[in-house]
Write a protein that holds these residues in place. Sequence first.
Motif, PDB file in Angstrom:
ATOM      1  N   ASP A  10     100.835  53.371 -34.977  1.00 48.08           N
ATOM      2  CA  ASP A  10      99.427  53.629 -34.674  1.00 48.08           C
ATOM      3  C   ASP A  10      98.670  54.060 -35.933  1.00 48.08           C
ATOM      4  OD1 ASP A  10      97.587  55.749 -32.298  1.00 48.08           O
ATOM      5  OD2 ASP A  10      97.124  53.796 -33.183  1.00 48.08           O
ATOM      6  N   GLY A  36     104.363  49.513 -29.458  1.00 46.92           N
ATOM      7  CA  GLY A  36     104.049  50.776 -30.113  1.00 46.92           C
ATOM      8  C   GLY A  36     105.056  51.875 -29.859  1.00 46.92           C
ATOM      9  N   ASP A  90      96.698  47.755 -34.921  1.00 46.71           N
ATOM     10  CA  ASP A  90      96.320  48.969 -34.199  1.00 46.71           C
ATOM     11  C   ASP A  90      97.299  49.237 -33.061  1.00 46.71           C
ATOM     12  OD1 ASP A  90      92.782  48.227 -34.466  1.00 46.71           O
ATOM     13  OD2 ASP A  90      94.119  49.350 -35.780  1.00 46.71           O
ATOM     14  N   ASP A  91      97.732  50.466 -32.956  1.00 45.62           N
ATOM     15  CA  ASP A  91      98.617  50.934 -31.875  1.00 45.62           C
ATOM     16  C   ASP A  91     100.016  50.325 -31.931  1.00 45.62           C
ATOM     17  OD1 ASP A  91      95.814  50.655 -29.656  1.00 45.62           O
ATOM     18  OD2 ASP A  91      96.475  52.392 -30.811  1.00 45.62           O
ATOM     19  N   LYS A  92     100.335  49.621 -32.994  1.00 42.80           N
ATOM     20  CA  LYS A  92     101.639  48.988 -33.082  1.00 42.80           C
ATOM     21  C   LYS A  92     102.571  49.814 -33.984  1.00 42.80           C
ATOM     22  CE  LYS A  92      99.995  45.469 -30.780  1.00 42.80           C
ATOM     23  NZ  LYS A  92      98.547  45.765 -30.809  1.00 42.80           N
TER      24      LYS A  92
END
Length: 128
Positions: free
Chosen positions: A53, A102, A30-32
């Motif tokens: 993301d 991110g 997540d968010d990476k």
Amino acid sequence: EVQLVESGGGLVQAGGSLRLSCAVSGFTLDDKTIGWFRRAPGKEREGVSCINDNVDSGYYPDSVKGRFTISIDNAKNTVYLQMNSLKVEDTAVYFCAADQMGLPCNVVMPNGYELDSWGEGTQVTVSP
């Protein structure tokens, strides 16, 4: 410990398909930002796809556009690269790489210099 492990490479005839996997451990996706890259013998590293993301950035160089698709399975913490209509010139070692901050894909592509975690790669060989 952060690890990225690629799998799914192999030998395939031109026109065939492969799906590469990049299994990530040590952080959640997540968010990476995760990118797929390849390096063919005698050539520089080339970015082929990127997801940020959980959203496909739409970054695909002309050499793979319409044939390669990146996707993500958060439950498995894995990013995939579906490669269809493979060509001999797709032969390369394919790597996945991650940026835990991110950074946007338009920053990390096409070179991947900003990405701080890399897998060891998986060989894809496409025969005529």
